[in-house]
Design an enzyme around this catalytic site. Structure first.
Site, PDB file in Angstrom:
ATOM      1  N   PHE A   1      -5.465   2.067  -6.867  1.00 41.02           N
ATOM      2  CA  PHE A   1      -4.048   2.451  -6.818  1.00 41.02           C
ATOM      3  C   PHE A   1      -3.786   3.650  -5.915  1.00 41.02           C
ATOM      4  O   PHE A   1      -2.663   3.833  -5.446  1.00 41.02           O
ATOM      5  CB  PHE A   1      -3.553   2.781  -8.246  1.00 41.02           C
ATOM      6  CG  PHE A   1      -4.007   4.135  -8.738  1.00 41.02           C
ATOM      7  CD1 PHE A   1      -3.323   5.288  -8.392  1.00 41.02           C
ATOM      8  CD2 PHE A   1      -5.150   4.277  -9.527  1.00 41.02           C
ATOM      9  CE1 PHE A   1      -3.757   6.539  -8.814  1.00 41.02           C
ATOM     10  CE2 PHE A   1      -5.587   5.521  -9.945  1.00 41.02           C
ATOM     11  CZ  PHE A   1      -4.889   6.648  -9.586  1.00 41.02           C
TER      12      PHE A   1
ATOM     13  N   LYS B   1      -6.780  -8.407  -2.692  1.00 44.53           N
ATOM     14  CA  LYS B   1      -6.295  -8.301  -4.079  1.00 44.53           C
ATOM     15  C   LYS B   1      -6.005  -6.821  -4.300  1.00 44.53           C
ATOM     16  O   LYS B   1      -6.879  -6.037  -4.667  1.00 44.53           O
ATOM     17  CB  LYS B   1      -7.383  -8.804  -5.052  1.00 44.53           C
ATOM     18  CG  LYS B   1      -6.911  -9.312  -6.395  1.00 44.53           C
ATOM     19  CD  LYS B   1      -6.165  -8.330  -7.257  1.00 44.53           C
ATOM     20  CE  LYS B   1      -7.027  -7.252  -7.855  1.00 44.53           C
ATOM     21  NZ  LYS B   1      -6.203  -6.136  -8.417  1.00 44.53           N
TER      22      LYS B   1
ATOM     23  N   GLU C   1      -2.849  -3.701  -9.050  1.00 45.21           N
ATOM     24  CA  GLU C   1      -1.663  -4.210  -9.731  1.00 45.21           C
ATOM     25  C   GLU C   1      -0.673  -3.079 -10.038  1.00 45.21           C
ATOM     26  O   GLU C   1       0.475  -3.333 -10.385  1.00 45.21           O
ATOM     27  CB  GLU C   1      -2.059  -4.954 -11.014  1.00 45.21           C
ATOM     28  CG  GLU C   1      -2.668  -4.111 -12.122  1.00 45.21           C
ATOM     29  CD  GLU C   1      -4.146  -3.748 -11.892  1.00 45.21           C
ATOM     30  OE1 GLU C   1      -4.654  -3.971 -10.776  1.00 45.21           O
ATOM     31  OE2 GLU C   1      -4.763  -3.223 -12.831  1.00 45.21           O
TER      32      GLU C   1
ATOM     33  N   SER D   1     -13.105   2.434  -9.341  1.00 44.43           N
ATOM     34  CA  SER D   1     -13.897   3.241 -10.273  1.00 44.43           C
ATOM     35  C   SER D   1     -15.355   2.787 -10.315  1.00 44.43           C
ATOM     36  O   SER D   1     -15.686   1.660  -9.934  1.00 44.43           O
ATOM     37  CB  SER D   1     -13.279   3.136 -11.671  1.00 44.43           C
ATOM     38  OG  SER D   1     -13.314   1.793 -12.084  1.00 44.43           O
TER      39      SER D   1
ATOM     40  N   CYS E   1     -10.354  10.528  -4.133  1.00 46.06           N
ATOM     41  CA  CYS E   1     -11.793  10.431  -4.375  1.00 46.06           C
ATOM     42  C   CYS E   1     -12.567  11.486  -3.607  1.00 46.06           C
ATOM     43  O   CYS E   1     -13.746  11.691  -3.844  1.00 46.06           O
ATOM     44  CB  CYS E   1     -12.297   9.049  -3.994  1.00 46.06           C
ATOM     45  SG  CYS E   1     -12.236   8.791  -2.234  1.00 46.06           S
TER      46      CYS E   1
ATOM     47  N   GLU F   1     -15.505  12.000 -14.190  1.00 43.12           N
ATOM     48  CA  GLU F   1     -14.504  12.077 -13.127  1.00 43.12           C
ATOM     49  C   GLU F   1     -13.134  12.224 -13.789  1.00 43.12           C
ATOM     50  O   GLU F   1     -12.731  11.367 -14.584  1.00 43.12           O
ATOM     51  CB  GLU F   1     -14.523  10.789 -12.278  1.00 43.12           C
ATOM     52  CG  GLU F   1     -13.518  10.839 -11.149  1.00 43.12           C
ATOM     53  CD  GLU F   1     -13.478   9.566 -10.295  1.00 43.12           C
ATOM     54  OE1 GLU F   1     -13.663   8.471 -10.847  1.00 43.12           O
ATOM     55  OE2 GLU F   1     -13.247   9.684  -9.085  1.00 43.12           O
TER      56      GLU F   1
END
Ligand code: NAD
Length: 496
Positions: free
Chosen positions: A149, A173, A176, A226, A281, A381
């Site tokens: 995301f 893909k 979402e 992740s 990240c 994290e």
């Protein structure tokens, strides 16, 4: 309610799925659209179209493929602010931050336009007497990308332009949580002249990803997200004999030497740790103060006190809300664990709110000291605007701490000593190192080279390694018999 379409065989189509996920503005919980979980038959259609299109796309001359990327880069620049505004609404980033998300993606498209140079193979004449060897880089076939995301423009653009310019077809893909930005990227790609079927976009979660992991036609998977999901995708993908690259979670340390410039440290550390709501990240989540640099914590605290989160079009806002209520809850529970486990919380952003946007997923800047490596706050994290300060006596201790960490995405060092910098960059077991640069994300002519638990795979994302990932090398060894030519029907020359 707007339903996010699929892109299958060049057409934007409504899914027949009745499984819909809300796309939510995290600043006010407004439902912006609904994203469908692609049905099995729609997944089949996307994979079939990508497979069929590959048969012709791979033979389109590289110059023509590259020209589409040139046009695409130009169109993305033209629609830069529009794309950034979509990001602001579906992810809550500030406008400046969202513009950076788009721009870093455009730079990869510009790099994709260089494919003719990047895809050149190697040649060697006379490897044996009158025998030559040369290699070509050929596309793999259908490639797929699964994106997170936090950079809805940049990360899809890390993947499909390079894969497609190499002659592959691609199934994206996207996350979402913010699919509206990637859909706009896809529309502009078609407008740039991408033939139908070269790019497909499907939506959903695990079942749709599983379908991509299982289908024999899908040759390679690029994943960013992740650690847990990346480990699953890497192991399942490779078990199914696919090529997989997975850029995953991180815990990045900034080391501060006492000889560094204090003002640069304070300015850079505050932005690098809480900027983008900590949802980067490569953001800094641990600062390691060496020796007397520990005395600068008060100034860092003062810097944190000046940071004010807010909504995307508030020009003074430093960052926006967390992506979801679940993400906010996870961050708050890690802040609570830090307090329970004995860290000192100098600034606690747990109860932060923004006037007029009380429903937003806000977390204020949060600063801890006295953090130890046994605490969850250090080990997990956080992916939020939380900085853990740690203190050590020597550079060697700082290096040992970072090398012990299971993660290896990014790190930075602030110093005025070349010798210290040289030792650090040589000994540190992290794939992307900044020297007086807080967030050392490589530009697209290099590759994004996370190490250890921050990356699963062999060949990294974008740059030359990205081209390698999306191609297969074919090596040809050839010999031509001169007496055949000399005696051939139309040959009058005597080569002897
Ligand atoms: P995520 O792993 O939850 O989701 C990433 C993608 O995987 C999404 O498209 C999602 O739909 C899909 N997915 C989710 N669960 C799945 C499952 N069980 N099986 C198959 N697919 C699944 O990650 P996120 O929360 O969207 O993104 C944040 C994470 O991404 C952080 O850990 C961050 O460090 C990481 N990240 C890493 C990099 C990098 O380059 N190393 C860059 C950006 C983000």
């Amino acid at each position: 309610m707007h339903q996010v379409p699929l892109l299958i065989n060049g057409e934007f189509v409504q899914s027949a799925s009745n499984e819909l996920i809300d796309v939510i503005n995290p600043a006010n919980q407004e439902v912006l659209a609904q994203v469908p979980c692609t049905t099995d038959s729609e997944m089949d259609a996307a994979i079939a179209s990508a497979s069929e299109t590959f048969k012709t796309w791979k033979d389109v001359p590289i110059t023509e493929r590259a020209r589409i990327m040139m046009k695409y880069a130009a169109l993305l620049k033209e629609h830069h602010d529009e794309l950034a505004t979509i990001i602001c609404h579906e992810l809550g980033k500030t406008f400046e931050d969202a513009k950076g998300d788009v721009w870093r993606g455009i730079e990869v498209v510009e790099q994709a336009a260089n494919a003719p140079s990047l895809m050149m193979g190697e040649t060697m004449e006379n490897v044996a007497r009158k025998i030559d060897t040369y290699s070509y880089m050929q596309p793999l076939g259908v490639c797929a990308g699964i994106t997170p995301f936090n950079f809805p423009a940049m990360i899809p653009l890390w993947m499909f332009p390079l894969a497609i310019v190499c002659g592959n077809t691609f199934i994206l893909k996207p996350s979402e949580q913010d699919p509206l930005t990637p859909m706009r990227l896809a529309e502009l790609f078609i407008e740039a002249g991408a033939p139908k079927g070269v790019l497909q976009v499907v939506h959903g979660t695990k079942p749709q990803v599983d379908r991509l992991l299982e289908d024999k036609a899908v040759r390679a998977i690029s994943f960013v997200g992740s650690c847990a999901v990346g480990a699953y995708i890497y192991s399942k993908g490779t078990q199914n004999l696919k090529r997989v690259q997975a850029c995953v979670g991180a815990k990045n340390h900034m080391v501060i030497m006492p000889d560094a410039s204090k003002s640069h440290v304070v300015n850079n550390l505050v932005g690098a740790s809480v900027g983008a709501a900590g949802q980067r990240c490569m953001g800094i989540s641990v600062s390691v103060f060496v020796g007397q640099a520990s005395e600068w914590v008060d100034e860092i605290k003062a810097g944190f006190e000046n940071v004010r989160p807010g909504v995307w079009d508030d020009k003074d806002a430093a960052y926006g809300p967390q992506t979801s209520k679940a993400a906010k809850e996870r961050i708050l529970s890690l802040i609570a664990s830090g307090k329970e486990q004995g860290a000192t919380c100098l600034i606690d952003g747990s109860n932060y709110t923004v006037e007029g946007y009380e429903q937003g997923n806000w977390v204020g800047p949060t600063l801890f000291t006295d953090v130890t490596k046994e605490m969850d706050l250090y080990k997990e994290e956080i992916f939020g605007p939380v900085l853990a300060c740690m203190f050590v006596d020597t550079l060697d201790e700082a290096i040992a701490l970072i090398n012990e960490s299971p993660y290896g995405n990014g790190t930075s060092l602030f110093t005025s000593s070349g010798a210290v910098a040289r030792k650090f960059q040589h000994e540190i077991e992290v794939g992307q190192v900044g020297i007086n640069v807080p967030i050392p994300v490589p530009l697209p002519f290099f590759s994004f080279t996370g190490w250890k638990g921050s990356f699963y795979g062999d060949t990294h994302t974008y740059g030359k390694q990205g081209i390698r990932f999306y191609t297969e090398t074919k090596t040809i060894t050839s010999r031509w018999f001169e007496d055949d030519i000399a005696s051939g029907p139309n040959m009058s020359i005597n080569l002897k």
